[in-house]
Design a protein around this motif. Structure first.
Motif, PDB file in Angstrom:
ATOM      1  N   ALA A  70       0.825  -1.197   0.000  1.00  0.00           N
ATOM      2  CA  ALA A  70       0.000   0.000   0.000  1.00  0.00           C
ATOM      3  C   ALA A  70       0.868   1.259   0.000  1.00  0.00           C
ATOM      4  CB  ALA A  70      -0.937  -0.002   1.212  1.00  0.00           C
ATOM      5  N   LEU A  71       1.959   1.241   0.743  1.00  0.00           N
ATOM      6  CA  LEU A  71       2.855   2.394   0.788  1.00  0.00           C
ATOM      7  C   LEU A  71       3.494   2.641  -0.572  1.00  0.00           C
ATOM      8  CD1 LEU A  71       4.453   4.560   2.372  1.00  0.00           C
ATOM      9  CD2 LEU A  71       6.165   2.802   2.808  1.00  0.00           C
ATOM     10  N   ILE A  72       4.034   1.598  -1.198  1.00  0.00           N
ATOM     11  CA  ILE A  72       4.666   1.750  -2.509  1.00  0.00           C
ATOM     12  C   ILE A  72       3.630   2.196  -3.541  1.00  0.00           C
ATOM     13  CG2 ILE A  72       5.831   0.508  -4.382  1.00  0.00           C
ATOM     14  CD1 ILE A  72       7.633   1.122  -2.007  1.00  0.00           C
ATOM     15  N   GLY A  73       2.448   1.595  -3.523  1.00  0.00           N
ATOM     16  CA  GLY A  73       1.389   1.998  -4.452  1.00  0.00           C
ATOM     17  C   GLY A  73       0.983   3.447  -4.259  1.00  0.00           C
ATOM     18  N   GLY A  74       0.884   3.881  -3.008  1.00  0.00           N
ATOM     19  CA  GLY A  74       0.537   5.267  -2.724  1.00  0.00           C
ATOM     20  C   GLY A  74       1.594   6.243  -3.196  1.00  0.00           C
ATOM     21  N   LEU A  75       2.856   5.890  -3.001  1.00  0.00           N
ATOM     22  CA  LEU A  75       3.941   6.762  -3.463  1.00  0.00           C
ATOM     23  C   LEU A  75       3.969   6.867  -4.986  1.00  0.00           C
ATOM     24  CD1 LEU A  75       6.874   5.722  -1.097  1.00  0.00           C
ATOM     25  CD2 LEU A  75       5.679   7.912  -1.153  1.00  0.00           C
ATOM     26  N   LEU A 105      -5.629   6.369  -4.503  1.00  0.00           N
ATOM     27  CA  LEU A 105      -5.876   5.294  -5.468  1.00  0.00           C
ATOM     28  C   LEU A 105      -4.735   4.277  -5.473  1.00  0.00           C
ATOM     29  CD1 LEU A 105      -7.355   7.230  -8.529  1.00  0.00           C
ATOM     30  CD2 LEU A 105      -8.528   5.601  -7.057  1.00  0.00           C
ATOM     31  N   GLY A 106      -3.508   4.767  -5.464  1.00  0.00           N
ATOM     32  CA  GLY A 106      -2.352   3.860  -5.475  1.00  0.00           C
ATOM     33  C   GLY A 106      -2.282   3.003  -4.221  1.00  0.00           C
ATOM     34  N   ALA A 107      -2.579   3.598  -3.075  1.00  0.00           N
ATOM     35  CA  ALA A 107      -2.567   2.824  -1.829  1.00  0.00           C
ATOM     36  C   ALA A 107      -3.663   1.763  -1.845  1.00  0.00           C
ATOM     37  CB  ALA A 107      -2.750   3.756  -0.631  1.00  0.00           C
ATOM     38  N   GLY A 108      -4.826   2.128  -2.356  1.00  0.00           N
ATOM     39  CA  GLY A 108      -5.919   1.154  -2.453  1.00  0.00           C
ATOM     40  C   GLY A 108      -5.574   0.008  -3.383  1.00  0.00           C
ATOM     41  N   ILE A 109      -5.030   0.319  -4.541  1.00  0.00           N
ATOM     42  CA  ILE A 109      -4.649  -0.723  -5.493  1.00  0.00           C
ATOM     43  C   ILE A 109      -3.522  -1.581  -4.919  1.00  0.00           C
ATOM     44  CG2 ILE A 109      -3.588  -1.141  -7.747  1.00  0.00           C
ATOM     45  CD1 ILE A 109      -5.211   1.326  -8.730  1.00  0.00           C
ATOM     46  N   GLY A 110      -2.551  -0.949  -4.258  1.00  0.00           N
ATOM     47  CA  GLY A 110      -1.459  -1.704  -3.639  1.00  0.00           C
ATOM     48  C   GLY A 110      -1.955  -2.648  -2.559  1.00  0.00           C
ATOM     49  N   ALA A 111      -2.929  -2.202  -1.781  1.00  0.00           N
ATOM     50  CA  ALA A 111      -3.484  -3.061  -0.730  1.00  0.00           C
ATOM     51  C   ALA A 111      -4.281  -4.216  -1.330  1.00  0.00           C
ATOM     52  CB  ALA A 111      -4.367  -2.246   0.198  1.00  0.00           C
ATOM     53  N   LEU A 112      -4.998  -3.957  -2.409  1.00  0.00           N
ATOM     54  CA  LEU A 112      -5.800  -5.014  -3.031  1.00  0.00           C
ATOM     55  C   LEU A 112      -4.959  -6.042  -3.770  1.00  0.00           C
ATOM     56  CD1 LEU A 112      -8.816  -2.971  -4.440  1.00  0.00           C
ATOM     57  CD2 LEU A 112      -8.807  -4.538  -2.500  1.00  0.00           C
ATOM     58  N   THR A 113      -3.821  -5.609  -4.306  1.00  0.00           N
ATOM     59  CA  THR A 113      -2.989  -6.533  -5.081  1.00  0.00           C
ATOM     60  C   THR A 113      -1.919  -7.210  -4.244  1.00  0.00           C
ATOM     61  OG1 THR A 113      -1.497  -4.756  -5.742  1.00  0.00           O
ATOM     62  CG2 THR A 113      -3.335  -5.254  -7.223  1.00  0.00           C
TER      63      THR A 113
END
Length: 172
Positions: free
Chosen positions: A78-83, A132-140
């Motif tokens: 989630a952190l990497i996706g959010g960044l 959006l990035g954190a959400g996608i990172g958490a889901l994937t």
């Protein structure tokens, strides 16, 4: 043209991060369950494990290792996706913003009401892309359980567990 270049740079940036996540990540714990090193799994020998850290590949003697844990926590994705999402959309918002101008309509109020400045575009992209990035990172995030190998510094036990670790490396 400038927006296309920025989008291409952001896509390259995202791709590089996704390939960096392909290696197995390990945490090594010593006596007292204290973390003493972490990094990407690089290989094994009969009496040691190789870890690729920020400072290069380190060979850790098994006699110093009590526990080996696989995978990063789910929050890491989630952190990497959010960044990635926040910076990517923030840069796009920055590039698409317009300076304030007085176009003769109530001191430019109409123009400013329907356009964003570069700073506001960056802030909006950062917030929207970060969420959006954190959400996608958490889901994937990989739903697999973290594996814990208890070595207790024992070479005979290490010989049994070494094959399991090499199998994890082969999957990635």
């Amino acid at each position: 043209m400038q927006q296309k270049i920025i989008i291409i740079i952001v896509l390259i940036f995202c791709t590089a991060f996704s390939f960096a996540q392909q290696k197995s990540f390990l945490r090594l714990y010593g006596p007292g369950d204290s973390l003493f090193t972490k990094g990407h799994f690089a290989g094994t020998t009969d009496s040691s494990i190789m870890i690729d850290t920020r400072h290069g590949i380190r060979e850790i003697k098994i006699k110093d290792v009590m526990t080996i844990r696989t995978h990063r926590p789910q929050g890491h994705n989630a952190l990497i996706g959010g960044l990635i999402g926040g910076l990517g959309l923030g840069i796009i918002g920055l590039a698409s913003g317009e300076k304030k101008q007085d176009d003769g309509t109530l001191g430019g109020a109409f123009h400013d009401a329907f356009t964003v400045t570069p700073g506001a575009g960056f802030a909006g992209g950062l917030i929207l892309g970060g969420g959006l990035g954190a959400g996608i990172g958490a889901l994937t995030a990989k739903p697999s359980q973290r594996k814990i190998f208890i070595v207790n510094g024992s070479l005979p036990l290490w010989q049994l567990l070494k094959a399991d670790l090499d199998e994890i490396r082969a999957k990635h």
